[in-house]
Design a protein around this motif. Structure first.
Motif, short mmCIF file in Angstrom:
data_model
loop_
_atom_site.label_atom_id
_atom_site.label_comp_id
_atom_site.label_asym_id
_atom_site.label_seq_id
_atom_site.Cartn_x
_atom_site.Cartn_y
_atom_site.Cartn_z
N ILE A 78 0.63 -1.34 0.13
CA ILE A 78 -0.05 -0.14 -0.02
C ILE A 78 1.00 1.31 -0.05
O ILE A 78 2.06 1.23 0.81
N ASP A 79 0.58 2.18 -0.89
CA ASP A 79 1.35 3.35 -0.93
C ASP A 79 0.50 4.45 -0.67
O ASP A 79 -0.49 4.86 -1.41
N VAL A 80 0.88 4.97 0.94
CA VAL A 80 -0.28 5.82 1.23
C VAL A 80 -0.07 7.23 1.04
O VAL A 80 1.17 7.58 0.79
N GLY B 185 -2.66 2.22 -4.40
CA GLY B 185 -2.34 3.63 -3.80
C GLY B 185 -3.70 4.34 -3.39
O GLY B 185 -4.27 4.38 -4.05
N LEU B 186 -3.13 5.05 -2.35
CA LEU B 186 -4.47 5.61 -1.61
C LEU B 186 -4.20 7.19 -1.31
O LEU B 186 -3.00 7.58 -1.02
N LEU C 106 -6.10 2.42 -7.49
CA LEU C 106 -5.95 3.45 -7.04
C LEU C 106 -7.12 3.98 -6.19
O LEU C 106 -8.38 3.78 -6.96
N VAL C 107 -7.06 4.37 -4.82
CA VAL C 107 -8.34 4.49 -4.08
C VAL C 107 -8.38 5.79 -3.62
O VAL C 107 -7.31 6.17 -2.93
N LEU D 112 -7.35 4.21 7.49
CA LEU D 112 -7.11 3.28 6.25
C LEU D 112 -8.07 2.34 6.21
O LEU D 112 -8.45 1.72 7.17
N PRO D 113 -8.83 2.41 4.99
CA PRO D 113 -10.00 1.45 4.81
C PRO D 113 -9.61 -0.16 4.49
O PRO D 113 -10.26 -0.69 3.61
N TYR D 114 -8.97 -0.58 5.53
CA TYR D 114 -8.22 -2.04 5.36
C TYR D 114 -8.30 -2.72 6.48
O TYR D 114 -8.05 -1.95 7.79
#
Ligand SMILES: C[S@@+](CC[C@H](N)C(=O)[O-])C[C@H]1O[C@@H](n2cnc3c(N)ncnc32)[C@H](O)[C@@H]1O
Length: 232
Positions: free
Chosen positions: A52-54, A77-78, A100-101, A108-110
């Motif tokens: 995950i790339d925040v 990618g968030l 991409l989110v 974080l939605p995870y």
């Protein structure tokens, strides 16, 4: 009513998205690519990994991760700026391993233990609470998972300090005005860089959140720094 830091940052990136990539090269003198390449080399991301790339912005680090994990891996990618993500969509359309989110780094939605690697590039200084954003990255990493953070830092050498102060205060916002006609928005970048913790202080925050084997490396005399750590 006064805007919160989050609202202000969101407006800045929604506004500068079209010029961001070009500006990024100019204000870092192209150094940001070198910093990211060196970081990727240190991370040793294997094929098939989940990343995950925040605060992914226009997705440059997301793409580097996508190349590393290959078609059998996954990269989220968030970012909370839809305009920044839209630029990223144009660059990642040919990479099905990337999603991409739109989302907030503060929540974080995870679920817990979802990713092998979590990255954040020049995003941490923009969030309202550094510790909360790092804690979120810690939460979504699997045990043994790795965090890598690239961010502006505070030069420790007395020789560099005045140069950086002048650069951030006067030169960078002028670049902003020339390229993006957004003097005010780029002033925000210097303002946030000025108050961001130094390398040792940030490393201590990584440890406080729970990361082990925390390491840091200055780039370009401490203009930027890489911090890495592992989830227990
Ligand atoms: C300086 S840009 C960095 C983009 C990219 N990582 C890079 O290295 O080029 C910072 C990004 O963080 C995003 N951002 C700031 N605060 C955020 C938050 N709370 N949640 C999600 N994204 C955020 C902004 O929208 C912006 O795209």
């Amino acid at each position: 009513m006064q805007k919160t830091k989050e609202q202000r940052v969101h407006e800045v990136f929604e506004k500068i998205s079209d010029n961001y990539d070009q500006m990024n090269s100019v204000i870092s003198f192209q150094q940001h690519n070198k910093w990211r390449n060196d970081t990727m080399h240190k991370m040793q991301v294997p094929k098939g990994a989940a990343c995950i790339d925040v605060c992914c912005g226009t997705a440059d680090w997301t793409i580097a991760l996508g190349e590393a994990v290959g078609p059998t891996g996954t990269v989220v990618g968030l970012d909370f700026s839809q305009n920044m993500l839209n630029v990223g969509h144009g660059k990642t359309a040919h990479m099905p391993q990337i999603e991409l989110v739109q989302g907030n780094a503060m929540a974080l939605p995870y679920p817990d233990n979802s990713f092998d690697f979590a990255t954040i590039g020049f995003g941490l200084r923009n969030v309202p609470d550094y510790e909360q954003a790092l804690a979120e990255m810690y939460r979504v990493l699997k045990p043994g998972g790795m965090i890598a953070c690239l961010e502006t830092s505070q030069p420790e050498s007395l020789l560099f300090k005045p140069f950086f102060r002048l650069y951030f205060r006067f030169i960078m916002p002028v670049f902003g005005k020339m390229f993006a006609k957004s003097y005010k928005e780029y002033s925000w970048l210097q303002e946030s860089a000025k108050t961001f913790p130094g390398m040792r202080e940030l490393a201590a925050l990584f440890s406080k959140v729970g990361f082990t084997k925390v390491k840091f490396k200055p780039y370009s005399g401490g203009a930027a720094a890489l911090h890495m750590g592992l989830k227990k």
